[in-house]
Design a protein around this motif. Structure first.
Motif, PDB file in Angstrom:
ATOM      1  N   THR A 107       0.818  -1.216   0.000  1.00 12.15           N
ATOM      2  CA  THR A 107       0.000   0.000   0.000  1.00 12.15           C
ATOM      3  C   THR A 107       0.852   1.267   0.000  1.00 12.15           C
ATOM      4  OG1 THR A 107      -0.069  -0.078   2.413  1.00 12.15           O
ATOM      5  CG2 THR A 107      -1.906  -1.094   1.233  1.00 12.15           C
ATOM      6  N   PRO A 112      -3.924   3.614  -5.142  1.00  9.38           N
ATOM      7  CA  PRO A 112      -4.973   2.610  -4.960  1.00  9.38           C
ATOM      8  C   PRO A 112      -5.895   2.414  -6.156  1.00  9.38           C
ATOM      9  CG  PRO A 112      -5.484   4.588  -3.706  1.00  9.38           C
ATOM     10  CD  PRO A 112      -4.094   4.767  -4.235  1.00  9.38           C
ATOM     11  N   TYR A 164      -5.488   4.096   2.302  1.00 11.71           N
ATOM     12  CA  TYR A 164      -5.476   3.308   1.067  1.00 11.71           C
ATOM     13  C   TYR A 164      -6.641   2.314   1.060  1.00 11.71           C
ATOM     14  CZ  TYR A 164      -3.034   0.760  -2.746  1.00 11.71           C
ATOM     15  OH  TYR A 164      -2.665   0.175  -3.931  1.00 11.71           O
TER      16      TYR A 164
END
Length: 460
Positions: A107, A112, A164
């Motif tokens: 992440t 994302p 995220y």
């Protein structure tokens, strides 16, 4: 009724994953990781063994803590070279009907939006057999590879990960209504535009307008795996993870970590059994003790001890190459994997550098190394599951696919005879249903992803 034991095959698209030097063993296919037939053959073995999933690890940097550079990692083939594990999943899915696939992705470095589309793509192509192993990254040169001047601090990486996940949940769960895709040929309408929504997210780290590009997949949000057991990592896992991967020092630590994780899950508003605990285990099995001893001797003969020192140094952020072998390891709450930094730095099992080097020199020194006949291996797995409250194991390989083939041939039938292992897959189930029961293809009601699904249902 005794707990059914879940088993994942722990893999990585690289010559050396956890056990190093074994790519040299005659007949081992470890160096074939670049070939699709390696992965399709592996998938068939695992499906025959009724494994829950293949758990695909990954890193986006090299190990440079040991001796201050990556030369030892490169010499050992220690998680480098490697290839992107996501690309082998469709090939494995094509030759199986039930096997699940847990893919690792960080992440910290990739935005994302694109990753959410990748998750939907793989969940569609596998018909709901996908999991995402969420990592925040721990290798310093990974940050440099993605244009940062230095590694992001440990706890800051988790703050980024929290945001995220919120973006991903919004994209996967609330951007498209369940009935958005109508495929009305007469009206020339594939998707009802009124049922696709922008997410309009603006946070501290990300701004994402949306909408999501993929129509809803069977699970929408894939099963979420996570391996962090630092204080910050456990809090993150308690909120988000549906399965947690642990590499504890011993049974007592495993029991304590699992108990703490379930307590934190309850504090986060989730049921304790909605987080499945998988513990790494190494298994050497053969019909007779003599054959077992021969197999262990082979592993020790080809073991690359320096490769193990490189791996632990990178995990813990502690360089084990120093001359002062009488110095005790010290916990400094660094920016690598704090669980491993702490593991041998505190308590009664605190070790000197030289003692840890000796500990890593032989596989049988690991509490989770199980070598024996089928009955002996099954005894130890049952004991471990029942005394620690773990839900299953991530089976760490030595030989590829020999470790998994041996487990399939010898251990699975023994566990089945004891009523501890499935005797068949359930047709058509998603990976989440395999873990949590029929009818639970989507995120469970107490999971944060489900909150966004409920919000989507109220959109007019």
């Amino acid at each position: 009724m005794p707990k059914q034991i879940h088993v994942n095959a722990f893999e990585m698209a690289t010559p050396g994953h956890i056990n190093h030097g074994l790519w040299r063993v005659p007949g081992n296919r470890r160096t074939e990781y670049k070939d699709l037939t390696y992965w399709t053959d592996l998938a068939k073995v695992l499906e025959r063994g009724l494994f829950d999933a293949v758990f695909l690890a990954d890193v986006v940097g090299t190990y440079t803590t040991y001796k201050g550079d990556r030369r030892a990692a490169l010499r050992a083939g220690m998680q480098v070279p490697n290839i992107d594990p996501a690309f082998v999943v469709p090939a494995m899915a094509a030759v199986t009907e039930h096997l699940g696939f847990a893919v690792t992705s960080t992440t910290t470095y990739e935005p994302p939006f694109g990753h959410a589309r990748r998750l939907s793509t793989l969940d569609h192509l596998t018909r709901g057999r996908l999991a995402w192993n969420i990592v925040t990254g721990y290798l310093p040169d990974a940050a440099l590879n993605y244009g940062l001047s230095e590694q992001i601090k440990h706890d800051d990486r988790y703050a980024i990960a929290d945001e995220y996940l919120e973006v991903v949940y919004r994209l996967l769960e609330s951007s498209w209504d369940d009935d958005a895709v109508v495929q009305d040929a007469e009206a020339l309408v594939y998707t009802d535009p009124d049922k696709v929504h922008e997410i309009g997210f603006e946070g501290q780290y990300y701004r994402v307008a949306g909408p999501h590009l993929a129509e809803p997949s069977p699970q929408r949000t894939p099963v979420l795996y996570q391996a962090g057991t630092s204080s910050r990592g456990k809090g993150f896992a308690a909120r988000h993870a549906e399965a947690v991967f642990l590499l504890p020092r011993d049974d007592q630590q495993a029991r304590e970590e699992i108990s703490d994780l379930r307590r934190l899950a309850v504090e986060a508003g989730r049921a304790p059994d909605h987080v499945k605990a998988f513990v790494g285990a190494e298994v050497v099995v053969a019909p007779t003790r003599a054959e077992v001893e021969d197999k262990v001797a082979l592993l020790k003969e080809y073991r690359d001890v320096e490769g193990h020192l490189v791996l632990f140094s990178g995990w813990a952020g502690i360089d084990l190459s120093g001359d002062d072998t009488d110095a005790y390891l010290e916990y400094k709450a660094g920016d690598a994997m704090q669980t491993f930094e702490r593991m041998w730095s505190e308590g009664a099992d605190r070790k000197k550098v030289g003692e840890l080097v000796q500990h890593l020199s032989a596989p049988e020194n690991d509490n989770r190394f199980i070598a024996g006949t089928p009955a002996e291996v099954a005894d130890r797995i049952e004991e471990f599951i029942d005394t620690t409250d773990a839900d299953g194991i991530n089976l760490i390989q030595h030989l590829s696919p020999g470790t998994f083939a041996d487990f399939t041939e010898h251990v699975v039938p023994e566990l089945q005879r004891r009523g501890r292992y499935r005797t068949a897959y359930t047709p058509g189930e998603t990976l989440r249903e395999r873990l949590f029961g029929a009818g639970h293809a989507r995120a469970l009601p107490d999971h944060p992803a489900a909150q966004y699904a409920r919000a989507a249902a109220t959109v007019g």
